[in-house]
Design a protein around this motif. Sequence first.
Motif, PDB file in Angstrom:
ATOM      1  N   UNK A 154      48.449  55.223  43.007  1.00  0.00           N
ATOM      2  CA  UNK A 154      47.614  54.893  41.840  1.00  0.00           C
ATOM      3  C   UNK A 154      47.135  53.454  41.920  1.00  0.00           C
ATOM      4  N   UNK A 155      45.925  53.219  41.407  1.00  0.00           N
ATOM      5  CA  UNK A 155      45.382  51.863  41.359  1.00  0.00           C
ATOM      6  C   UNK A 155      45.859  51.212  40.069  1.00  0.00           C
ATOM      7  N   UNK A 156      46.925  50.461  40.102  1.00  0.00           N
ATOM      8  CA  UNK A 156      47.504  49.863  38.897  1.00  0.00           C
ATOM      9  C   UNK A 156      46.604  48.763  38.365  1.00  0.00           C
ATOM     10  N   UNK A 157      46.463  48.713  37.053  1.00  0.00           N
ATOM     11  CA  UNK A 157      45.628  47.700  36.413  1.00  0.00           C
ATOM     12  C   UNK A 157      46.231  46.326  36.602  1.00  0.00           C
ATOM     13  N   UNK A 158      45.365  45.371  36.929  1.00  0.00           N
ATOM     14  CA  UNK A 158      45.827  43.999  37.073  1.00  0.00           C
ATOM     15  C   UNK A 158      45.492  43.179  35.856  1.00  0.00           C
ATOM     16  N   UNK A 159      45.925  41.952  35.817  1.00  0.00           N
ATOM     17  CA  UNK A 159      45.597  41.054  34.714  1.00  0.00           C
ATOM     18  C   UNK A 159      44.201  40.504  34.909  1.00  0.00           C
ATOM     19  N   UNK A 160      43.555  40.105  33.822  1.00  0.00           N
ATOM     20  CA  UNK A 160      42.204  39.592  33.907  1.00  0.00           C
ATOM     21  C   UNK A 160      42.206  38.220  34.568  1.00  0.00           C
ATOM     22  N   UNK A 161      41.130  37.961  35.289  1.00  0.00           N
ATOM     23  CA  UNK A 161      40.953  36.666  35.929  1.00  0.00           C
ATOM     24  C   UNK A 161      39.524  36.215  35.725  1.00  0.00           C
ATOM     25  N   UNK A 214      40.139  47.376  39.516  1.00  0.00           N
ATOM     26  CA  UNK A 214      41.476  46.965  39.094  1.00  0.00           C
ATOM     27  C   UNK A 214      41.532  46.570  37.627  1.00  0.00           C
ATOM     28  N   UNK A 215      40.445  46.035  37.101  1.00  0.00           N
ATOM     29  CA  UNK A 215      40.468  45.576  35.713  1.00  0.00           C
ATOM     30  C   UNK A 215      39.098  45.730  35.078  1.00  0.00           C
ATOM     31  N   UNK A 265      39.801  56.672  45.498  1.00  0.00           N
ATOM     32  CA  UNK A 265      39.266  55.325  45.633  1.00  0.00           C
ATOM     33  C   UNK A 265      37.915  55.202  44.929  1.00  0.00           C
ATOM     34  N   UNK A 266      37.701  54.084  44.283  1.00  0.00           N
ATOM     35  CA  UNK A 266      36.429  53.756  43.632  1.00  0.00           C
ATOM     36  C   UNK A 266      36.090  54.690  42.471  1.00  0.00           C
TER      37      UNK A 266
END
Length: 378
Positions: free
Chosen positions: A1-8, A17-18, A285-286
């Motif tokens: 799974x493509x885990x959500x990352x923190x905002x940057x 990712x986000x 993916x994507x």
Amino acid sequence: MKEAGSKTAGDKPGSIEWDPWDPWHIRKETGQHQLTSVEFTVTQLCNLRCEHCAVGEMLVAEEGVSIPVERLIHRLDEVDTLQTLSITGGEPVLSPRVVKETIRPLLRYARSRGIRTQLNSNLTLPLSRYEGWVEDLDVLHISYNYRDAADFHRIAFEKYGRDVTPKAAEALFDRMLDNARALSSAGVFVSAETLLSPFTSPHIGQMHRDVAAMGCRRHEVHPLYPSDFAKGMNLVTLDTFREAILTLVEERDPSVWILFGTLPFYPCSDRIEDRELWLRLHQEENITVRQDPDGRNRLNVNVFNGDVIVTDFGDVPPLGNIETDSLPVIFDRWLGHPLAKKYHCFCPEARCTGPNILVADTYYSGWNFRERRAKIRL
């Protein structure tokens, strides 16, 4: 799974990712829904009258007087949690005055705060109308529910009230395609949305290829919302919806981000094929599945009367007015609303924050989502 990352700060329009419009991130990180997104309806004018339009009955021939943009910005200043700003209509770009007095100041304000922005446009106006401000925009969102100019002629002028020649419609259709290609080539993030209906679902593969050919970086796929002009339209069955999604996944251009919004399938489904689809869309993916922003992290503001609603095309009455209430106060009022309590379920193990109200009422009227739990894990 493509885990959500923190905002940057580097995530300009969002990414696989986000996605800053997705309420999942804040709900997961803080344990509650927060107001991170505000949408402004800045015009009730439009040069089209599309049969699927979810705000068609609000469109007018002459515009009223809007609330000064300074007042709108003052209310935005009160939202400490704000991450995204959306601009919609009508056709926001139709009036040069609206662009000058409302859209450009809002975009500059958002840029100064590091807030990501989206504007919804049919993209049929001259390319010059987008110059001078589009560089301040993060996402240019367009509708694409056509196979060709003949489809556009029928769909875009279905509710127009007077005849439009096929030649005139073809000129607008060609301009939309040319504008999308030109703006995409110039580096604008163009995201095309297709509503799955009995008409579009058999052709979703070809429509996706058209979206890719226009240079769009993202293709959004949503259900047809049974609202406003679209109330009388036929809806696809869940089986047909699922088949169309699987066709799109198999035939897609892998370089184009596909975003499924208000997906009418859930990890708590009793049907194994629905749970398998949920898993697949989170593994490909994507491809992303955006949780419903309406009422979970977003409010819509009408800039003419100040009314604040959960969504720009829902049937929930206004929750307040910016002339008397701050947006955070109105959002808290919504969180206590019986409908919010009915549909704001949460299954973190499956990355689900519950259904869109219209979709739930259409396809799952007998379900109590608050009593259900995900049957799968991501």
